[in-house]
Design an enzyme around this catalytic site. Structure first.
Site, mmCIF file in Angstrom:
data_model
loop_
_atom_site.group_PDB
_atom_site.id
_atom_site.type_symbol
_atom_site.label_atom_id
_atom_site.label_comp_id
_atom_site.label_asym_id
_atom_site.label_seq_id
_atom_site.Cartn_x
_atom_site.Cartn_y
_atom_site.Cartn_z
ATOM 1 N N GLU A 502 -25.359 12.705 -86.901
ATOM 2 C CA GLU A 502 -25.925 11.398 -87.272
ATOM 3 C C GLU A 502 -25.941 10.385 -86.141
ATOM 4 O O GLU A 502 -25.474 9.257 -86.302
ATOM 5 C CB GLU A 502 -25.175 10.832 -88.484
ATOM 6 C CG GLU A 502 -25.236 11.756 -89.681
ATOM 7 C CD GLU A 502 -24.415 11.292 -90.882
ATOM 8 O OE1 GLU A 502 -23.870 10.180 -90.834
ATOM 9 O OE2 GLU A 502 -24.320 12.057 -91.848
ATOM 10 N N ASN A 543 -26.783 17.615 -86.073
ATOM 11 C CA ASN A 543 -26.902 17.527 -87.533
ATOM 12 C C ASN A 543 -27.241 16.093 -87.951
ATOM 13 O O ASN A 543 -26.612 15.147 -87.474
ATOM 14 C CB ASN A 543 -25.532 17.929 -88.124
ATOM 15 C CG ASN A 543 -25.544 18.144 -89.616
ATOM 16 O OD1 ASN A 543 -26.410 18.833 -90.142
ATOM 17 N ND2 ASN A 543 -24.581 17.547 -90.314
ATOM 18 N N HIS A 579 -29.913 15.588 -98.230
ATOM 19 C CA HIS A 579 -29.392 15.011 -99.475
ATOM 20 C C HIS A 579 -30.599 14.394 -100.191
ATOM 21 O O HIS A 579 -31.065 13.329 -99.827
ATOM 22 C CB HIS A 579 -28.343 13.938 -99.170
ATOM 23 C CG HIS A 579 -27.139 14.481 -98.469
ATOM 24 N ND1 HIS A 579 -26.188 15.227 -99.128
ATOM 25 C CD2 HIS A 579 -26.729 14.406 -97.189
ATOM 26 C CE1 HIS A 579 -25.239 15.588 -98.274
ATOM 27 N NE2 HIS A 579 -25.544 15.098 -97.087
ATOM 28 N N GLU A 608 -26.492 20.408 -95.626
ATOM 29 C CA GLU A 608 -25.746 19.629 -96.626
ATOM 30 C C GLU A 608 -26.601 19.423 -97.864
ATOM 31 O O GLU A 608 -26.694 18.322 -98.411
ATOM 32 C CB GLU A 608 -25.331 18.266 -96.039
ATOM 33 C CG GLU A 608 -24.477 18.385 -94.804
ATOM 34 C CD GLU A 608 -23.921 17.054 -94.310
ATOM 35 O OE1 GLU A 608 -23.969 16.046 -95.052
ATOM 36 O OE2 GLU A 608 -23.434 17.025 -93.165
ATOM 37 N N ASP A 610 -28.139 18.910 -101.303
ATOM 38 C CA ASP A 610 -27.841 18.591 -102.694
ATOM 39 C C ASP A 610 -28.976 17.750 -103.245
ATOM 40 O O ASP A 610 -29.750 17.163 -102.491
ATOM 41 C CB ASP A 610 -26.455 17.942 -102.905
ATOM 42 C CG ASP A 610 -26.231 16.646 -102.160
ATOM 43 O OD1 ASP A 610 -27.202 16.034 -101.680
ATOM 44 O OD2 ASP A 610 -25.068 16.216 -102.072
HETATM 45 O O1 9MR Z 1 -18.594 14.721 -98.507
HETATM 46 C C1 9MR Z 1 -17.836 13.950 -97.602
HETATM 47 C C2 9MR Z 1 -16.926 13.004 -98.356
HETATM 48 O O2 9MR Z 1 -15.965 13.720 -99.092
HETATM 49 C C3 9MR Z 1 -16.265 12.074 -97.373
HETATM 50 O O3 9MR Z 1 -15.475 11.120 -98.054
HETATM 51 C C4 9MR Z 1 -17.313 11.387 -96.543
HETATM 52 C C5 9MR Z 1 -16.635 10.482 -95.552
HETATM 53 O O4 9MR Z 1 -17.422 9.777 -94.827
HETATM 54 O O5 9MR Z 1 -18.094 12.345 -95.852
HETATM 55 C C6 9MR Z 1 -18.779 13.165 -96.728
HETATM 56 O O6 9MR Z 1 -19.577 14.073 -96.005
HETATM 57 C C7 9MR Z 1 -20.613 13.536 -95.210
HETATM 58 C C8 9MR Z 1 -20.764 14.429 -94.017
HETATM 59 O O7 9MR Z 1 -19.539 14.528 -93.344
HETATM 60 C C9 9MR Z 1 -21.846 13.952 -93.084
HETATM 61 N N1 9MR Z 1 -23.095 13.785 -93.791
HETATM 62 C C10 9MR Z 1 -23.020 12.982 -94.988
HETATM 63 C C11 9MR Z 1 -21.964 13.521 -95.934
HETATM 64 C C12 9MR Z 1 -21.925 12.721 -97.215
HETATM 65 O O8 9MR Z 1 -21.490 11.414 -96.945
#
Ligand code: 9MR
Length: 682
Positions: A502, A543, A579, A608, A610
Site C-alpha cells: 500500500e 501488494n 476487498h 486479500e 473478500d
Molecule cells: O485483517 C487485518 C486486521 O486484523 C488488522 O487489525 C488490520 C490492521 O491494520 O490489518 C488487517 O489486514 C489488512 C492487511 O494487512 C493489508 N490490507 C488491508 C487489510 C485489511 O485492513
C-alpha cells in the site's frame, strides 16, 4: 552511486515532507486527479469522508494472548532531510548493513519457549510462545522538556497540481498543547479554516487515544473529548489533518501534545466498573479441546478478580502465563447442545463494582461441519493454481481453534500471515523480537502441507512507536535490518512475500509514510533489493488495494511497476488485494489490468479477496463475484493464486458484512460452492 534519470514525473522533487508527488502516468493521463472513489478502502487515512473508512476489525484483529502490538500513534516528528533522493537507483548493489547494527539483532532472549498453557488445538507439533518479558515501550517517549518547548509547527503537504500562491493551505484556529489531570474531562476543539474562503476544510485524525471520543460538531469543527485515567498519565501526541476544500490532497497536519498529570488526591479520579473482554459466543465441535481466554479489564489500571459462575463440567481454570488479567478456561465438550456461562469481573478497590457477560458456546456434531464435494485445495491443485486464506493470529488460542485449523488445512494449500509478521507485533522495541505467532503458523502450515505467504515486510501501518520516532536519516537502515532479520528467519520456509504494501494513495500518488518521508519513492526499490539479498529464491510482490479496476490508482500502480522494472528492481509480481462489494461488476477492467501486469513479465496474486454484503445485497451476488474473479485468475496464465482474507465470517476484518465463504458457524455459503464449481469446470 549511479542513478538513472527516470521520466520526470516519476522523479521525486523537493522536500518529501511538504510535497505529494505524482507518478508519471497519473500526471499525464489522469491529470493528477484528487478524487477518491474507492468502494472499499482498507487503509485508514482517507481524506474525503473522514471517519467512515476506518478498518473495521470486528474484533478479529487482536490476539487473545497478552501480546498486543506497539503503539501506532504518531511519534515525535524529526527534522526532514535536506533533499530526499529523487531518483530510483538502477542495478546499484546495496551497501552492506552496518556492523555493529543500528539496533541489536534478535538474540537468544527473543527465542520463543515451549507453550505451557492450554491451547485449543494442534496435535502435530509443540506450540511455542514468546518469552515472558516486560515490553513497555518507553523508547523515545516524550518528556516535560519536550512539552515545555512549545507547540510543534504545522506540516503542509502540497501536491504538484496546487499552486500555493493562488491557493493557501488550511490553517487551524487557536490550536495549542493542553494539560489535564487524570480523571478530568478534556475537550479540544479543532477549527480548520480555508484562508481563501473556498469552503470548510475536511478533517481527519490519526490515532484516537483509547477511551476518547472524536465527534463532529456539525459546524465545521470537530472535538476530541477524553477523560484520561491513571494509566494515561504522561505526555502523548494527537495528530489531525485538515484537507483543502478544493484540492483534498493539499493538507495541513498539526500535532498537539496532551500532558496528563496525576492529581494530588487520587480519589478524585472516578473508579469505573471493570468489564469482561476477549470472550464471545462461538460454535465448536464436539470432542474438540476448547480453550477460552477471558480478560477482566479495569480502565483504572487495577486487576479485577474473575468469577465463572457456571463452568462446563470438567472444566479447568488456569491463570495466563504473563497477563494477570487473563484467565484461561479449558474443557472438552462431550455432547452436542448449548453451553451457557456467566462471567463476573469484580473491581480490586471496590468489590461492589462489577461487570458481567453471558456467553454461549454452541456444540455441534462432527457431521455438522462436513462439506459436500471435493475440497478446494484438491480442485485448485488440478488447475495449477494456489488457493489460500489469511490465518487468524493465534487461532490455536481461540475456543474454536481446532475446528478453524482443521477446516483451513482441508480447504487451502496456501496460508497468509494476516497479522503475525507485522512489524509492531514482531519487533515492538529495538532489539526485541516476538516470533512465536509466526513460528507456530509456519509449523502448522508445514504439518498440513500448506505453503506460506509472508505479509508484509513494509507497510505504513502497524508500525511500533519507536520506529516512527527514529530520525529520518536512520530509517533506511532500520528498514533493511528489519527485512533482513525477518527473512533470515523465515526465508527458507516462506516462499512468497509482500515486500511493500500500500505505497500508493487513491489518486495514484505516493502515500506519505514513515518510509516515503525518509527516502522518497526509492524506499520501494531498496526494500525489494534487500529482500532479494536476504531471500534470493523468494517470490517478491508489491501488494495494494483498489488497483484491479480502472482509475488513477491502477494507473499509478502500472506506472510504478514499469518504473521498478526499468530500474532493475527485483520485483516478481503484484498482489491485488481486492476487498470488494457484492455489486462489483468491473471484470473487463480487472482482466485488462491483469494483462498489463502480465505483459510486464510479472506474476499476479489475488491476495486479500473478500466480498462485503452491504444493505440490499445477497449471498448469491457475493457468490457471483467470487466466481467471476476466480475465473479471471484461471483465465490468466500469470495468475498464480486466489487467496481470501480469512475464510469464516467469524474472524473477518469486516465481520459485519459477512464477506467470506463460510459463515460464523463454519457452514458453507453459496460463495464456497461457487468456487468449488468453478474450479471443477474446464
Ligand atoms: O485483517 C487485518 C486486521 O486484523 C488488522 O487489525 C488490520 C490492521 O491494520 O490489518 C488487517 O489486514 C489488512 C492487511 O494487512 C493489508 N490490507 C488491508 C487489510 C485489511 O485492513
Amino acid at each position: 552511486m549511479m542513478n538513472l534519470s527516470l521520466p520526470a514525473s516519476f522523479r521525486l522533487g523537493g522536500n518529501a515532507i511538504h510535497r505529494v508527488i505524482g507518478l508519471c502516468l497519473v500526471l499525464i493521463l489522469a491529470g493528477c486527479s484528487s478524487s477518491s472513489s474507492s468502494s472499499d478502502n482498507p487503509a485508514e487515512d482517507m481524506p474525503v469522508n473522514p471517519g467512515t473508512q476506518m478498518p473495521d476489525d470486528g474484533g478479529a484483529g487482536d490476539p487473545p494472548t497478552a501480546e498486543p502490538g506497539g503503539s501506532t500513534s504518531g511519534g515525535t516528528p524529526t527534522a526532514p532531510l535536506e533533499e530526499p533522493s529523487t531518483d530510483v537507483p538502477v542495478n546499484v548493489p546495496l551497501a552492506p548493513l552496518p556492523n555493529p547494527p543500528l539496533t541489536p539483532a534478535p538474540g537468544a532472549d527473543s527465542e520463543p519457549v515451549r507453550a505451557s498453557g492450554p491451547v485449543s488445538t494442534v496435535r502435530e507439533f509443540f506450540l511455542v510462545r514468546n518469552p515472558d518479558r516486560n515490553l513497555d515501550d518507553t523508547f523515545g517517549t516524550l518528556t516535560d522538556a519536550d512539552f515545555d518547548a512549545g507547540p510543534l509547527p504545522a506540516v503542509i503537504q502540497t501536491p504538484d497540481s496546487v499552486n500555493p500562491l493562488t491557493n493557501a493551505a488550511p490553517v487551524f484556529e487557536n490550536l495549542n498543547d493542553v494539560e489535564v489531570f487524570a480523571g478530568q474531562e478534556l475537550t479540544v476543539v479543532f477549527k480548520p479554516i480555508d484562508p481563501d474562503g473556498a469552503g470548510i476544510p475536511g478533517l481527519f485524525p490519526n490515532a484516537i487515544p483509547a477511551g476518547a471520543r472524536y465527534v463532529d460538531n456539525f459546524n465545521g469543527t470537530r472535538s476530541l473529548i477524553w477523560r484520561p485515567l491513571q494509566p494515561q498519565v504522561g505526555i502523548r501526541e494527537f495528530t489531525i489533518t485538515a484537507t483543502d476544500p478544493v484540492a483534498p490532497f493539499y493538507r495541513t497536519q498539526r500535532t498537539i501534545r496532551i500532558k496528563v498529570k496525576m492529581p494530588s488526591d487520587p480519589s478524585t479520579i472516578v473508579n469505573l466498573p471493570p468489564v469482561v473482554n476477549l470472550i464471545r459466543d462461538h460454535t465448536v465441535r464436539v470432542n474438540d479441546p476448547v480453550v477460552a481466554y477471558i480478560k477482566a479489564d479495569d480502565q483504572n489500571g487495577t486487576v479485577p478478580s474473575l468469577e465463572i459462575l457456571n463452568p462446563p463440567p470438567g472444566a479447568t481454570i488456569t491463570p495466563h502465563y504473563s497477563d494477570p488479567k487473563i484467565t484461561i478456561l479449558s474443557f472438552v465438550p462431550r455432547t452436542t447442545g448449548d453451553i451457557e456461562m456467566r462471567l463476573l469481573a469484580r473491581d480490586a478497590d471496590d468489590d461492589t463494582l462489577t461487570g458481567s457477560r453471558t456467553v454461549k458456546f454452541e456444540v455441534l456434531s462432527e457431521q455438522a461441519f462436513q462439506r459436500p464435494g471435493a475440497r478446494l485445495r484438491e480442485l485448485a491443485a488440478a488447475r495449477d493454481v494456489l488457493i489460500g486464506y489469511a490465518s487468524l493470529l493465534g487461532f490455536y488460542e481461540r475456543p474454536d481453534g481446532a475446528l478453524y485449523a482443521d477446516i483451513a488445512a482441508e480447504e487451502f494449500n496456501l496460508v497468509t500471515t494476516e497479522n503475525s509478521l507485522k512489524w509492531d507485533l514482531v519487533n515492538p522495541l529495538p532489539g526485541q523480537y516476538r516470533w512465536a505467532q509466526a513460528d507456530n503458523l509456519v509449523a502448522h502450515a508445514k504439518a498440513r502441507r500448506q505453503a506460506v505467504h509472508g505479509h508484509t515486510l513494509l507497510w505504513h501501518r502497524q508500525l511500533p512507536g519507536w520506529i516512527q520516532r527514529t530520525p529520518l536519516a536512520d530509517r533506511e537502515i532500520h528498514m533493511r535490518e528489519f527485512i533482513d532479520r525477518v527473512l533470515q528467519r523465515y526465508g527458507n520456509d516462506i516462499p512468497i512475500w509482500d515486500v511493500v504494501n500500500e505505497a500508493l494513495e487513491e489518486d495514484g500518488t505516493f502515500r506519505q509514510s514513515t518510509w516515503f518521508e525518509a527516502m522518497g519513492a526509492s524506499f520501494i526499490d531498496i526494500a525489494f533489493r534487500q529482500a532479494r539479498l536476504s531471500a534470493p529464491n523468494a517470490t517478491l510482490l508489491y501488494n495494494d488495494y483498489d488497483v484491479s479496476f480502472d482509475g488513477p490508482k491502477a494507473d499509478g500502480l502500472i506506472a510504478l511497476m514499469q518504473s521498478l522494472k526499468d530500474a532493475g528492481t527485483p520485483v516478481d509480481g503484484v498482489g491485488f488485494q481486492m476487498h470488494l462489494d457484492a455489486d462489483f461488476d468491473r471484470y473487463d477492467e480487472v482482466a485488462g489490468n491483469f494483462q498489463t501486469i502480465a505483459d510486464m513479465d510479472l506474476d499476479i496474486y489475488i491476495t486479500e479477496f473478500d466480498v462485503s454484503i452491504r444493505a440490499g445485497q445477497t449471498e448469491e451476488q457475493q457468490a457471483d463475484v467470487y466466481e467471476q474473479v476466480l475465473s479471471l485468475c484461471l483465465d490468466q496464465p500469470r495468475c498464480k493464486a486466489f487467496q481470501t482474507w480469512g475464510f469464516t465470517d467469524m474472524y473477518s476484518w469486516r465481520r459485519q458484512f459477512n464477506p467470506l465463504i463460510m459463515d460464523n458457524r463454519y457452514q458453507v455459503k453459496p460463495a464456497y460452492t461457487a468456487l468449488q464449481q468453478r474450479l471443477s469446470e474446464n
